[in-house]
Design a protein around this motif. Sequence first.
Motif, PDB file in Angstrom:
ATOM      1  N   UNK A 652       0.846  -1.111  -0.054  1.00  0.00           N
ATOM      2  CA  UNK A 652       0.134   0.013  -0.044  1.00  0.00           C
ATOM      3  C   UNK A 652       0.829   1.165  -0.003  1.00  0.00           C
ATOM      4  N   UNK A 653       0.205   2.182  -0.180  1.00  0.00           N
ATOM      5  CA  UNK A 653       1.059   3.489  -0.265  1.00  0.00           C
ATOM      6  C   UNK A 653       1.708   3.824   1.291  1.00  0.00           C
ATOM      7  N   UNK A 654       2.997   4.009   1.098  1.00  0.00           N
ATOM      8  CA  UNK A 654       3.867   4.038   2.585  1.00  0.00           C
ATOM      9  C   UNK A 654       4.866   5.241   2.475  1.00  0.00           C
ATOM     10  N   UNK A 655       4.583   6.096   3.533  1.00  0.00           N
ATOM     11  CA  UNK A 655       5.666   7.222   3.639  1.00  0.00           C
ATOM     12  C   UNK A 655       7.057   6.745   4.111  1.00  0.00           C
ATOM     13  N   UNK A 656       7.994   7.494   3.398  1.00  0.00           N
ATOM     14  CA  UNK A 656       9.216   7.348   4.336  1.00  0.00           C
ATOM     15  C   UNK A 656      10.245   8.242   3.577  1.00  0.00           C
ATOM     16  N   UNK A 657      11.312   8.593   4.233  1.00  0.00           N
ATOM     17  CA  UNK A 657      12.276   9.613   3.886  1.00  0.00           C
ATOM     18  C   UNK A 657      13.746   9.043   3.997  1.00  0.00           C
ATOM     19  N   UNK A 658      14.009   7.898   4.103  1.00  0.00           N
ATOM     20  CA  UNK A 658      15.409   7.142   4.369  1.00  0.00           C
ATOM     21  C   UNK A 658      15.476   5.707   3.678  1.00  0.00           C
ATOM     22  N   UNK A 659      16.528   5.626   3.074  1.00  0.00           N
ATOM     23  CA  UNK A 659      16.784   4.280   2.308  1.00  0.00           C
ATOM     24  C   UNK A 659      18.352   4.081   2.667  1.00  0.00           C
ATOM     25  N   UNK A 660      18.476   2.677   2.980  1.00  0.00           N
ATOM     26  CA  UNK A 660      19.842   2.358   3.306  1.00  0.00           C
ATOM     27  C   UNK A 660      20.218   0.942   2.671  1.00  0.00           C
ATOM     28  N   UNK A 661      21.387   0.883   2.363  1.00  0.00           N
ATOM     29  CA  UNK A 661      21.806  -0.638   2.022  1.00  0.00           C
ATOM     30  C   UNK A 661      23.287  -0.732   2.234  1.00  0.00           C
ATOM     31  N   UNK A 662      23.864  -1.823   2.232  1.00  0.00           N
ATOM     32  CA  UNK A 662      25.103  -2.136   2.369  1.00  0.00           C
ATOM     33  C   UNK A 662      25.834  -2.604   1.345  1.00  0.00           C
ATOM     34  N   UNK A 663      27.121  -2.340   0.677  1.00  0.00           N
ATOM     35  CA  UNK A 663      27.957  -3.257  -0.422  1.00  0.00           C
ATOM     36  C   UNK A 663      29.227  -3.224   0.156  1.00  0.00           C
ATOM     37  N   UNK A 664      29.882  -4.169  -0.288  1.00  0.00           N
ATOM     38  CA  UNK A 664      31.218  -4.357   0.209  1.00  0.00           C
ATOM     39  C   UNK A 664      32.413  -4.219  -0.504  1.00  0.00           C
ATOM     40  N   UNK A 665      33.538  -4.172  -0.082  1.00  0.00           N
ATOM     41  CA  UNK A 665      34.686  -4.228  -0.886  1.00  0.00           C
ATOM     42  C   UNK A 665      35.859  -5.045  -0.215  1.00  0.00           C
ATOM     43  N   UNK A 743      25.419  -7.428  -1.859  1.00  0.00           N
ATOM     44  CA  UNK A 743      24.565  -6.403  -1.010  1.00  0.00           C
ATOM     45  C   UNK A 743      23.697  -7.419  -0.021  1.00  0.00           C
ATOM     46  N   UNK A 744      23.482  -6.907   1.055  1.00  0.00           N
ATOM     47  CA  UNK A 744      22.714  -7.388   2.173  1.00  0.00           C
ATOM     48  C   UNK A 744      21.494  -7.280   2.482  1.00  0.00           C
ATOM     49  N   UNK A 745      21.194  -5.975   3.026  1.00  0.00           N
ATOM     50  CA  UNK A 745      19.811  -5.606   3.191  1.00  0.00           C
ATOM     51  C   UNK A 745      19.397  -4.226   2.722  1.00  0.00           C
ATOM     52  N   UNK A 746      18.274  -4.282   2.196  1.00  0.00           N
ATOM     53  CA  UNK A 746      17.679  -2.914   2.002  1.00  0.00           C
ATOM     54  C   UNK A 746      16.608  -2.434   3.166  1.00  0.00           C
ATOM     55  N   UNK A 747      16.862  -1.383   3.709  1.00  0.00           N
ATOM     56  CA  UNK A 747      16.028  -0.895   4.587  1.00  0.00           C
ATOM     57  C   UNK A 747      15.372   0.590   4.253  1.00  0.00           C
ATOM     58  N   UNK A 748      14.254   0.675   4.777  1.00  0.00           N
ATOM     59  CA  UNK A 748      13.367   1.960   4.215  1.00  0.00           C
ATOM     60  C   UNK A 748      12.790   2.403   5.687  1.00  0.00           C
ATOM     61  N   UNK A 749      12.984   3.711   5.882  1.00  0.00           N
ATOM     62  CA  UNK A 749      12.326   4.367   6.990  1.00  0.00           C
ATOM     63  C   UNK A 749      11.691   5.618   6.985  1.00  0.00           C
TER      64      UNK A 749
END
Length: 749
Positions: A652-665, A743-749
Amino acid sequence: MTRIFLAFFIMTSSLVFSQNKLNLIPYPQNVEIKEGSFILSEVLNMSNDLPKKETDYFRKRMGSMITLKDSKKSDAQLVYSQWPKASAGKEESYSIEILPKRILIQSYTQQGYFLAIQTLIQLFENYQTEKKIPAMKIEDQPKFAWRGMHLDVCRHFFTVDEVKQYIDYLAMYKMNTFHWHLTDDQGWRIEIKKYPKLTQIGSKRKESMIGAYVDNTFDGKPYGPYFYTQEQIKDVVKYAQERHITIVPEIEMPGHALAALSAYPELACTKGPFEAATKWGVFDDVFCPKDETFKFLENVLDEVIQLFPSQYIHIGGDECPKTRWKECAHCQELIKKNNLKDEHGLQSYFIQRIEKYVNSKGRKIIGWDEILEGGLAPNAAVMSWTGVNGGIEAAKSKHFAVMTPGAYCYFDHYQGDPQTEPNAFGGFTPLEKVYSYNPIPDELNAEQAKYILGVQANLWTEYILDFKQVQYMIFPRLMALSEVGWGTSDPKNYKEFESRVIHQFKVLDKMNVNYAKSIYNISGKVISANKGIAYELSTSQNSNGIRYTLDGTTPTIHSKTYQGPVSIPGSLTIKSAYFEDGKLKSAVSSQQFIISKATGKNITLEQLPSENYSFGGAFTLVDGIIGNPKQLGKTWLGFMGKDVAATIDFGQKTDFSEVYFNTLQNKGSWIHLAKSAQIFVSDDNKNFKLIKEIGKAKIENANGKIKLNVGQQSSRYMKLRIENAGIIPAGNPGADSKAWLFVDEIGVN
């Protein structure tokens, strides 16, 4: 009345035997349980016509389990009967008939007799307590001709006695091929009399990398010189032959050559100097394809062929960077002179030239699937490790292949929860996954499938310091591989197989083998539940013995009893363990969850991850688990040469303002940070609007740990596109190869 009861007892006993599988690994093709039993307490008289070497092995393995005598005074006898000459593919067939006073083994060959002996030994071990074995008829033969195990002795060395133990383990479970990895960047382990500096210089290194690769830590201790003399190798070859195991030696070329170049730098494209590698990974300095190099390799192969009677000689062929060849005037001239397309064509030229020489000695070459680059040598066989495509391509072009894909057959991967396991290379290959493997790819028809020789597992030893750890990494996964190679594995009945494995642990205990007990530990799996997630716990034992906590404390026998998937309502740490008779029986497993608005939501990927690093699939990116950069096991998805394009449906329509994810080197392992990332939103999953974009500089400044403010958003769908670094640039390990993106986790807040 007594006779009626006795008849009923015999009938019901036979029924019980028929309903329950025997504790045999690998399981035979056909088992028929009959009336009566063979009494183990009796003397077993040995017929004079039993094959001697195999029977001597049987005596040694039996020890005091049963009294064996060369006599015919008693009715209880072991008898052997050889069938007429075997047709092709039947050399390993055998049958065993166990009667109350007689055990009859039949086979076409002594190899078949030896395999029957392995089955008989397991039966004696299984029924030692009951002191009787049910009467039965076993008719058996393997599905695959190549049932192999590999051992890398270059990164870490193992003694002759330890190698012999390894061979014994293979024999116990009816494997028939030992792939001995004898040369690499980190050490040259075989004496070559014509080139003594190979072992004088190339068999040692100044220090070794320790811990996780990303730590870049070294022990500061000289390693070596460690190598096998030719007399020792002859001894090991003879030992393997007595157990009907073929040793296939591997001499790496054209890459993985630093140890050889440290001894003979004139064989490189540059002047050096070189030294045996102290790091793990892939290095730019390789054999230069000039006449003196080929003469050197031919002389080396002459001595190798004299030592090893195997049909195949493994010539490596994998992970050969083309950096030096691109910069080498001789190599570029060779490409022009032979009308080769590029450096990949030069690799094919190199392999084909070596193949002609090996063929002239009456042998064949086998190599890792990179030998397909630029065109496969006419008579070469392929060992398919990067996936199954190499084997498919080989079989379709009527070349033989051995299937050994990393996702199923790399035993240097974790086999349990990485948090409770010793340090491993990466990946996640538990017992059940090995058991699920089918070496015949679906893409092959029946005729093409005939070119699949069989299956092999590989044990690379970057993180394996001693032989106890070798034991830990191969057991119990070797048992699963043996049943896959035999052709009697049944993934639908994995739990039944697991019960046979646990029964085999009693044998390993008596042998003082340090096997992994990972199947006793708690295994956790995140599942979608009630628009969020739940954590499903399991163990090979009764799940009623699982206790867990949600506050991060260590569970006790008085903690919550597991009764089904545990709902994860918010960010927390769950700890779990298995208890039996009031005592802790497993390691304590711990899992932290970080919950966001994306957790547990539907997610789709435009391109699939590499099979080696695909555990959990797309859902891994929204399962609430942040990956450990030192453990590329369960919690990361790996993409080789591919971008990540993930679309999350919030429902459903969801409000958010932040996205995070991790990649490696981790450039030594060809893992590079993303080149860029873009975030899009949509309400219909068709029309997407770009709301945020970052480039390489920002990703590098954040060291791959990306947290982005995207402004106030409200949408049903969010797409994250993460751009792979592409082709690895010159000056880096693996230059000109495809980079890995993790890539590990895609987070949305």
